[in-house]
Design an enzyme around this catalytic site. Structure first.
Site, mmCIF file in Angstrom:
data_model
loop_
_atom_site.group_PDB
_atom_site.id
_atom_site.type_symbol
_atom_site.label_atom_id
_atom_site.label_comp_id
_atom_site.label_asym_id
_atom_site.label_seq_id
_atom_site.Cartn_x
_atom_site.Cartn_y
_atom_site.Cartn_z
ATOM 1 N N LYS A 6 19.746 -41.318 -71.994
ATOM 2 C CA LYS A 6 19.799 -40.987 -70.540
ATOM 3 C C LYS A 6 20.162 -39.409 -70.479
ATOM 4 O O LYS A 6 19.603 -39.018 -69.170
ATOM 5 C CB LYS A 6 21.033 -41.924 -70.072
ATOM 6 C CG LYS A 6 20.563 -43.298 -70.385
ATOM 7 C CD LYS A 6 19.539 -43.960 -69.542
ATOM 8 C CE LYS A 6 19.495 -45.265 -69.951
ATOM 9 N NZ LYS A 6 20.369 -46.272 -69.107
ATOM 10 N N ASP A 7 20.651 -38.829 -71.198
ATOM 11 C CA ASP A 7 20.764 -37.329 -70.836
ATOM 12 C C ASP A 7 19.533 -36.550 -70.804
ATOM 13 O O ASP A 7 19.267 -35.455 -70.157
ATOM 14 C CB ASP A 7 21.628 -36.642 -72.036
ATOM 15 C CG ASP A 7 23.048 -36.951 -72.372
ATOM 16 O OD1 ASP A 7 23.570 -37.028 -71.142
ATOM 17 O OD2 ASP A 7 23.494 -37.134 -73.385
#
Length: 475
Positions: free
Chosen positions: A113-114
């Protein structure tokens, strides 16, 4: 480039408008009017680019209301070795002959998700400063989205985050990454329910046009187009790393819950990236596998949503799925609305098994699917460790298990990594009777003081809480 709603709202929007908005006014999801197409010359030019330069080239096809120099600077400041711990940003490593893993967990919260969230945080701060506005972000997470969003938004000017998560249903490490943050602009809401309850609250609040306008509510869930288009970049990057020429085909296997990550692969394929198949890997919450096998899309209730050892996929209502169905049925907005706002809302399912569009979907769009269980995860983690001396997390294990089922010798198979194993230490201990390696900066994170609020699964309670915080901040 203009964006339209999957449910037919008449207004066309620019990128920076939908960046701050989330859902369309009619409850649909924003998609580009047309997908920009890449040709052989573009792929040749992009093949040797650094990750931030590749991101700039791809994002430029979708964003024409940010000056190019500013967009280039945002990409350059987002995708750095200091943030992602590697010059390559998304290196690809071979597990075995023909099977590769794209490393997506090198960012600050050790999860894929980063990759999108770091960019989104910088885009939001840029646009809010340009408009002189503030934004209250309401979001739902089953684990990794929450920590990635909070770490991307913490301390950002003009942004508050209200992050909902299912109370008691995340790993201790995931919970600590979120609840230990003490930043004043971060608010963790532990909802007494499952992830889908949290997601339903996001949609209910987003559907309250008056509250949304008065309190400047936005979202960073994967329904936000900016997040999805950021994920398109690493499909191109991974393709370049395992091929030498543009005529080569590749397959991707993607651990899937909310359908956002694999939907980015669908977008990349629609743009012309030579993807042969997109393989959706689910856990016991197999609503997506059921659809791609049968044509029946049947959401599950709270009682039928399993709590599993790959918890970030414990989702039974895939919010991004509407974007794919919209494309599959010929971008028929009226029918999309009938399926998702009509049949799904009223009866909890729709069935496209007899629809010619579904019959041709596998060949036209390349989707395949498979399911992995707890026993499969443990065996895949053990087998990968023994064969490749590589430790993988439970979600990536779901992807590897299903990838092996679908792999063909002549086509490279790329599994998208979900997170570092340390985030799911209990399952690693069960599989291997050993502790996963832990980056030094996370030592003792579970013992840090925690800051969160437990609330019932009720949209009105959540809106009252948000209004109270916003009013207090306004003095």
């Amino acid at each position: 480039m203009y964006y339209i709603s999957t449910r037919g709202h008449p207004e066309r929007r620019k990128f920076c408008e939908i960046l701050l908005e989330g859902l369309a006014p009619d409850g649909g999801l924003y998609v580009p009017e047309t997908y920009p197409l890449v040709d052989d010359a573009m792929l040749d030019r992009w093949r040797g680019l650094s990750y931030p330069d590749l991101a700039f080239e791809i994002l430029s096809l979708y964003i024409d209301d940010i000056p190019p120099a500013d967009l280039k600077a945002i990409c350059a400041s987002t995708y750095t070795p200091e943030v992602f711990r590697t010059d390559r940003i998304v290196p690809v490593r071979a597990l075995e002959t023909g099977l590769h893993v794209a490393e997506l967990s090198n960012g600050p919260t050790l999860a894929f998700k980063d990759m999108a969230m770091q960019l989104l945080g910088n885009l939001l701060e840029y646009e809010l400063a340009r408009q002189g506005e503030e934004l209250n972000i309401l979001c739902a997470t089953s684990g990794d989205t929450g920590s990635a969003a909070e770490h991307a938004m913490r301390g950002k000017t003009g942004i508050r985050v209200f992050m909902m998560s299912p109370h008691g249903r995340m790993s201790a490490f995931q919970q600590a990454q979120m609840f230990s943050l003490q930043d004043e602009n971060i608010h963790n809401l532990a909802i007494e329910g499952v992830f889908d309850d949290c997601q339903d609250i996001v949609k209910a609040v987003s559907g309250d046009a008056d509250f949304k306008r008065r309190h400047r509510i936005g979202t960073v869930n994967s329904i936000n187009w900016a997040r999805l288009v950021a994920q398109v970049v690493y499909y191109f990057s991974a393709f370049f790393q395992v091929t030498e020429e543009n005529s080569s085909k590749v397959d991707f296997a993607v651990p899937s819950g909310n359908f956002g990550n694999v939907c980015a692969g669908h977008v990349a394929r629609m743009m012309g990236l030579p993807i042969s198949r997109l393989i959706v890997a689910t856990n016991e919450n197999d609503v997506l596998d059921e659809f791609f096998r049968t044509g029946l899309y049947r959401v599950r209730g709270r009682a039928d949503t399993h709590e599993t050892s790959s918890p970030s996929m414990d989702i039974s209502k895939a919010s991004n799925f509407e974007r794919f169905v919209f494309d599959m049925i010929g971008r028929d907005a009226g029918r999309t609305s009938s399926l998702f706002d009509g049949q799904l809302r009223e009866q909890g399912f729709f069935n496209l098994s007899s629809d010619p569009a579904f019959a041709h979907a596998a060949d036209r769009f390349g989707f395949r699917s498979g399911k992995s269980t707890h026993a499969d995860r443990l065996e895949t983690i053990r087998d990968t460790w023994q064969r490749s001396n590589t430790l993988i997390d439970p979600h990536t294990a779901d992807g590897v298990k299903v990838a092996r089922k679908h792999s063909v010798p002549e086509t490279p198979m790329l599994v998208l990594e979900t997170a570092l194993p340390v985030k799911f230490a209990g399952t690693i201990r069960e599989a291997l009777d050993r502790e996963p390696d832990r980056p030094r900066q996370f030592d003792g994170i579970e013992d840090l003081p925690k800051r969160f609020k437990v609330l019932p699964a009720d949209a009105q309670t959540v809106t009252s809480y948000i209004a109270e915080i916003v009013q207090r901040a306004a003095g």
